[in-house]
Design a protein around this motif. Structure first.
Motif: not given
Length: 525
Positions: A327-349
């Motif tokens: 869950p991306c709640n207040l205890s979640f601290h990996s937003f930069s990692s999630l951003r790069s994972q979206f970028g990876k999905l973009g490259r896959m498409i």
């Protein structure tokens, strides 16, 4: 030449009883100049369309003309496109852009809300939420053949009409009565039925119920009688009867409840003809795509590889959240990692050139995705996470949850929420097994009869008070997609196609949907 055209436009408008502002005249001129060889026809077409609009004044300004011109140019684009090209046939409507309409019980018609809709509403907005839901269903029930008040007095025993009584009128009454209201818990452990006149305690212990989940906040029609203790003993109860979509549209007098603009009869027929020819269009719908899980990414690549190699690629891919296994709640601290994972999905498409060029990609956030809060409707995924993906996939659309899609004349609603589990937990009465014992069918019956995507109590699922209308299902859409963690299901209910694509991360399931034939194809890896 321009001067002559101006005089011609002004003359034609005057004949039809319109006055024209200067900016409105300039807008008409710019439209007419597109058709140098058919100026008269272009002017007449525009004026005919103006006659169909619900104008607040006979003085025509730029905004009124621009609205009509946009509709005409869009219809022209739809006519000119080839059946195989469907990019302009798919329109996505963000929940926060859906117009708000209210029902006036005195004048018996809908009117559009004017003014701003603040996210943080005043206390009166919460009361208005319940009142608007009740009035929406009340106006629908008042047209149902079983509840229409007879025009002449007839013998009650022979009349098939079940006339609704207000709750206030039950005081001191004997005998059976029909009432309609919202189930609410005004005291701990004591449930009441509330309408706009009063509230009365109800007893469900002997009630015979219809299909659906009866939870707090749902609106019911009940038959029963008053007991001497002042409690209304329910004998039979069910949800307000459904109304045919076409019948609802006739009543709405051209109001745009869906958010895609109104079309004339001719434009609707033209789009319907194009829709019939779009037999090859397919939507691929996946829910729960955990980008931080390597196995899920590998499975997604397998799906994309498969569709890259088919003869006609899908028109639309719908990716519904959650996009992270945590869950991306207040205890979640990996937003930069999630951003790069979206970028990876973009490259896959991007590595699938046919999909990148010919398909659209719609992203809808899940209940545990990044956002300002867990209230509904949820806004689109933040730009920080998605901008890298957008660079690789220009056809990517990031919308709200819920979200609406129009395919030619068909209206579709997409909603990602673990609704089945929560509705079952919130039930006040065990669901009836007389017609079905399938929980998904009970869920579909509940949301369609309630004309609302999430009729749960607000303490179970908070809703932005001023934006409750974004979750309304009125008039009923053609298709409802309920993204849920539960197993894949499809159910056609009173002409409405409802299905759950399943959880892609949990059991590798997804759905291929053909809107032209309403065919739901369950798929799994």
């Amino acid at each position: 030449m321009s001067g002559q055209t101006r005089k011609k436009i002004q003359k034609k408008l005057k004949i039809r009883g319109y006055s024209l502002k200067t900016d409105g005249l300039d807008e008409i001129l710019s439209f007419v100049n597109r058709f140098q060889d058919a100026e008269d026809e272009a002017i007449d077409l525009l004026l005919d369309q103006l006659d169909h609009q619900s104008l607040i004044s006979s003085i025509i300004d730029k905004e009124a003309v621009h609205q009509v011109v946009s509709l005409l140019l869009e219809a022209e684009a739809a006519e000119e496109e080839s059946p195989s090209s469907s990019h302009s046939s798919i329109r996505v409507v963000d929940a926060f852009l859906i117009p708000k309409f209210r029902y006036d019980p005195i004048k018996k018609h809908f009117f559009q809300h004017a003014g701003s809709l603040p996210i943080h509403g005043e206390a009166s907005a919460k009361a208005a939420l319940y009142r608007d839901r009740l009035l929406l269903l009340f106006q629908r029930v008042s047209r149902d053949q079983h509840f229409i008040k007879p025009a002449f007095d007839t013998d009650v025993d022979t009349s098939p009409s079940c006339q609704l009584s207000t709750i206030q009128s039950l005081v001191g009454q004997r005998g059976r009565r029909w009432v309609m209201g919202v189930i609410s818990q005004l005291e701990d452990g004591h449930f009441y039925l509330e309408d706009l006149t009063a509230a009365i305690e109800i007893d469900f212990s002997k009630a015979k119920i219809t299909t659906g989940f009866f939870t707090e906040n749902t609106i019911i029609v009940a038959e029963g009688e008053m007991l001497s203790e002042g409690i209304f003993q329910v004998i039979t109860c069910g949800f307000p009867p459904l109304e045919n979509r076409d019948k609802s549209l006739k009543v709405l007098a051209g109001h745009d409840f869906f958010g895609c603009g109104t079309l004339t009869k001719e434009e609707t027929l033209r789009l319907a003809d194009l829709e019939k020819r779009a037999v090859n269009d397919m939507f691929v719908i996946l829910s729960d795509i955990w980008l931080d899980n390597e196995q899920v990414i590998e499975k997604l690549e397998t799906v994309l590889n498969g569709f890259e190699n088919v003869e006609i690629v899908p028109s639309l891919f719908v990716f519904m959240g959650d996009f992270c296994s945590h869950p991306c709640n207040l205890s979640f601290h990996s937003f930069s990692s999630l951003r790069s994972q979206f970028g990876k999905l973009g490259r896959m498409i991007e590595a699938h050139p046919r999909l990148k060029e010919q398909s659209k990609f719609l992203f809808i956030p899940g209940p545990k995705d990044t956002g300002p809060s867990t209230v509904l409707p949820r806004c689109a995924l933040p730009k920080y996470l998605t901008e890298e993906l957008q660079k690789h996939v220009p056809n990517a659309i990031f919308s709200s949850n819920p979200c609406r899609v129009k395919f030619y004349t068909q209206e579709m609603v997409f909603f990602r929420q673990d609704l089945l589990y929560r509705m079952r937990r919130s039930c006040l009465i065990p669901p009836s097994t007389e017609e079905t014992d399938d929980p998904f069918e009970h869920l579909v019956a509940t949301i369609t009869h309630q004309s609302h995507l999430c009729p749960l109590p607000l303490f179970v699922q908070p809703i932005i008070w001023n934006y409750d209308h974004c979750l309304h299902l009125y008039p009923t859409p053609h298709t409802i997609v309920l993204g849920d963690r539960s197993e894949q299901k499809a159910f056609k209910y009173t002409g409405i196609t409802c299905f759950n694509p399943g959880s892609f991360s949990d059991d590798s399931t997804f759905v291929a949907f053909r809107p032209c034939t309403q065919e739901v194809e369950f798929s799994a890896l």
